[in-house]
Design an enzyme around this catalytic site. Sequence first.
Site, PDB file in Angstrom:
ATOM      1  N   ASN A  22      42.099  36.177  39.199  1.00  0.00           N
ATOM      2  CA  ASN A  22      42.771  36.218  37.886  1.00  0.00           C
ATOM      3  C   ASN A  22      41.953  35.455  36.848  1.00  0.00           C
ATOM      4  OD1 ASN A  22      45.464  37.644  37.756  1.00  0.00           O
ATOM      5  ND2 ASN A  22      45.693  36.492  39.663  1.00  0.00           N
ATOM      6  N   HIS A 114      52.894  35.351  38.669  1.00  0.00           N
ATOM      7  CA  HIS A 114      53.554  35.253  39.968  1.00  0.00           C
ATOM      8  C   HIS A 114      53.621  36.646  40.603  1.00  0.00           C
ATOM      9  CE1 HIS A 114      56.100  33.420  42.987  1.00  0.00           C
ATOM     10  NE2 HIS A 114      56.880  34.484  42.909  1.00  0.00           N
TER      11      HIS A 114
HETATM   12  C1  GRF Z   1      47.843  35.728  42.807  1.00  0.00           C
HETATM   13  O1  GRF Z   1      48.529  36.683  43.560  1.00  0.00           O
HETATM   14  C2  GRF Z   1      48.802  34.955  41.931  1.00  0.00           C
HETATM   15  O2  GRF Z   1      49.834  35.728  41.434  1.00  0.00           O
HETATM   16  C3  GRF Z   1      49.327  33.951  42.920  1.00  0.00           C
HETATM   17  O3  GRF Z   1      48.208  33.575  43.686  1.00  0.00           O
HETATM   18  C4  GRF Z   1      47.259  34.634  43.691  1.00  0.00           C
HETATM   19  C5  GRF Z   1      45.985  34.074  43.149  1.00  0.00           C
HETATM   20  O4  GRF Z   1      44.918  34.945  43.242  1.00  0.00           O
HETATM   21  N1  GRF Z   1      50.021  32.894  42.245  1.00  0.00           N
HETATM   22  P1  GRF Z   1      43.529  34.606  42.550  1.00  0.00           P
HETATM   23  O5  GRF Z   1      43.148  33.178  42.943  1.00  0.00           O
HETATM   24  O6  GRF Z   1      43.708  34.746  41.062  1.00  0.00           O
HETATM   25  O7  GRF Z   1      42.564  35.608  43.111  1.00  0.00           O
END
Ligand code: GRF
Length: 193
Positions: A22, A114
């Site tokens: 992300n 989330h």
């Molecule tokens: C994502 O699914 C987010 O929604 C959750 O943890 C995961 C993180 O993924 N809170 P990344 O580290 O962004 O790849």
Amino acid sequence: MAKLIGYKTVKTAVFISGKGSNLRSLIKFSKTRKSPISINLIISDNSKAEGLKYSKINKIKKKVFNFKKKYKVENKILRILKNYDIRMIFLAGFMKILSKNFIIKFKGKILNIHPSLLPKYKGLNTHKRALDNDEKYSGCTVHFVNSKLDSGKIILQKKVKIKKNETESSLAKKILAQEHKLYPKAILNIFNL
Ligand code: GRF
């Protein structure tokens, strides 16, 4: 939130604990012309977080903190955020719960993503719980952070269909791909863009 004037972007920090996919998508978005934000700092509670590599690649400063003494470390982070003139925070797979004291200092300026359709499945293991409950749909949510876990005002959600033979990992993958699109959209949304 007010519309932006001219070229000025709002300085932001992204908090991560793991892979940082992300974070990667937010950095990509921040470099587009339409982005109202710039990412000026990456903060992690985990020195081994894979996502920290995006600091070097993108020349964004990173800082790692040990959260054992939470109150102390949060105050340290608040001072650093001030030094960097950070105005907004994006939590992206950040696994620590921020204290009320910290959240109040950035009231209405902290967002989180989330992997469920909140208010369903707050907390951890969202995909497993959705599958165990035979849900037909799951998805992801971007919301403001308040002092209750995964409970702040919802900004945007994206629904995905759960297939018959869906596994935890196939669902996680499908939802994560949507998260990467939803977070930038939610940011545009709060800036009325
Ligand atoms: C994502 O699914 C987010 O929604 C959750 O943890 C995961 C993180 O993924 N809170 P990344 O580290 O962004 O790849």
